[in-house]
Design an enzyme around this catalytic site. Structure first.
Site, PDB file in Angstrom:
ATOM      1  N   HIS A 122       0.817  -1.226   0.000  1.00  0.00           N
ATOM      2  CA  HIS A 122       0.000   0.000   0.000  1.00  0.00           C
ATOM      3  C   HIS A 122       0.848   1.273   0.000  1.00  0.00           C
ATOM      4  CE1 HIS A 122      -3.725  -2.143   0.437  1.00  0.00           C
ATOM      5  NE2 HIS A 122      -3.433  -2.641   1.620  1.00  0.00           N
ATOM      6  N   ASP A 159      -2.968 -10.522  -2.333  1.00  0.00           N
ATOM      7  CA  ASP A 159      -3.529  -9.979  -1.090  1.00  0.00           C
ATOM      8  C   ASP A 159      -4.972  -9.548  -1.360  1.00  0.00           C
ATOM      9  OD1 ASP A 159      -2.378  -8.573   1.699  1.00  0.00           O
ATOM     10  OD2 ASP A 159      -4.081  -7.507   0.814  1.00  0.00           O
ATOM     11  N   HIS A 161      -6.509  -7.022  -0.497  1.00  0.00           N
ATOM     12  CA  HIS A 161      -6.614  -5.587  -0.755  1.00  0.00           C
ATOM     13  C   HIS A 161      -5.827  -5.222  -2.017  1.00  0.00           C
ATOM     14  CE1 HIS A 161      -7.058  -6.097   3.692  1.00  0.00           C
ATOM     15  NE2 HIS A 161      -8.070  -5.260   3.490  1.00  0.00           N
ATOM     16  N   ASP A 243      -4.943 -12.636   3.424  1.00  0.00           N
ATOM     17  CA  ASP A 243      -6.188 -12.144   4.006  1.00  0.00           C
ATOM     18  C   ASP A 243      -7.416 -12.395   3.124  1.00  0.00           C
ATOM     19  OD1 ASP A 243      -4.974 -10.350   2.296  1.00  0.00           O
ATOM     20  OD2 ASP A 243      -4.996  -8.655   3.689  1.00  0.00           O
TER      21      ASP A 243
HETATM   22 ZN    ZN Z   1      -4.359  -7.016   2.722  1.00  0.00          ZN
END
Ligand code: ZN
Length: 310
Positions: A122, A159, A161, A243
């Site tokens: 991120h 991931d 996200h 995740d």
């Molecule tokens: Zn994540």
């Protein structure tokens, strides 16, 4: 040949505030999951400033460093914090990513797994966010291109996200194919299919909340895997967040541990076909500790089996 495993005890100095999901116990869970696997275990070296500068300007590095508190925590955004040991811990991630690229490209290991914290995908060029400080995998990609003079590096980010930081850093980098699958809608809100990079080299695969591992497999087979195959990478990097596991508390995809095995096998298939099996994978998210241990073990078991076979 062997699978290398990089980690470092100083990542435990990236202490999180009570109740934060990105916690010290995550690396202990990973270590527990990997305890029975025969790996070339190495300490993550400290990252070089010159390598961080491949993706982040000096002004950003200075700002992060100046924000490190003498005690307690400093906040870089709503959920990204710095403890006294966080800057050094983040540099261990950078160092491990580059060292993993070195050991795989030198042929001393077929593939490598990096388990450090904080995570990286991120972190944008000039913005820390989403628990991330430096773009570990983006830096490793640039290092492979510019230091080792590769021409084509693929990154798979599974991931749950979106890897907005990696996308931001590599938006206008034609030598990297960046493919991210992620739940949408979900933090950070980016990663729509129409975000394709300056050269069409970014592939975003949004997945619906409550979709399944079977949906993921079909989508990868239809969109991501063929495009990586056509790109013919010289090295594959992985942003390995766990995740998307059905037990994870931060998201709503329903992948099983076996789905991580399947996806890792497909990534290794592509690496076998194009680049002598060379894969460098780095831990991103994964917040249910038993699921993190099991899924990481599944992922690294495939790396180990494929590495051993070469
Ligand atoms: Zn994540």
């Amino acid at each position: 040949m062997v699978t290398a495993y990089f980690t470092h005890s100083s990542c435990d100095d990236h202490v999180s505030p009570a109740g934060h999901p990105e916690q010290v116990a995550r690396l202990a869970a990973v270590a527990k999951g990997l305890a029975g696997i025969d790996l070339l275990r190495l300490d993550a070296p400290l990252g070089r400033l010159a390598d961080v500068l491949r993706c982040h300007p000096q002004t950003y590095i200075d700002r992060v460093r100046a924000a490190v508190p003498a005690q307690g925590w400093a906040s870089l955004d709503g959920d990204t914090y710095l403890a006294p040991g966080s800057y050094t811990a983040a540099l261990r991630g950078v160092g491990a990513g580059c060292a993993a690229v070195d050991i795989v490209l030198s042929g001393q290991a077929t593939n490598a797994f990096v388990a450090t914290r904080p995570p990286g995908h991120h972190a944008e060029t000039e913005t820390a966010m989403g628990f991330c400080i430096f773009g570990t995998v983006a830096i490793a990609a640039k290092y492979a291109l510019d230091h080792h003079r590769l021409n084509r590096v693929a990154i798979v980010d599974f991931d749950v996200h979106h890897g907005n930081g990696t996308q931001d850093v590599l938006w206008d980098e034609p030598r990297v194919l960046f493919a991210s699958s992620h739940q949408m809608p979900l933090y950070p809100g980016t990663g729509a299919a129409h975000e394709t990079g300056a050269y069409g080299q970014i592939i975003n695969l949004p997945l619906r909340p409550n979709s399944t591992g079977a949906d993921m497999r079909a989508a990868y087979a239809a969109y991501i895997l063929p495009q990586i195959d056509a790109f013919a990478p010289e090295l594959i990097l992985v942003s390995a967040g766990f995740d998307a596991h059905r037990d994870d508390p931060l998201a709503n995809l329903n992948w099983s541990t076996g789905d991580f095995t399947w996806l890792t096998e497909r990534i290794c298939d592509l690496a076998d076909r194009h680049c002598a099996g060379r894969v460098v994978s780095a831990l991103e998210g994964g917040y249910d500790l038993p699921a993190l241990a099991a899924a990481t073990a599944a992922h690294v078991t495939v790396l180990k089996e494929r590495g051993h076979a070469r």
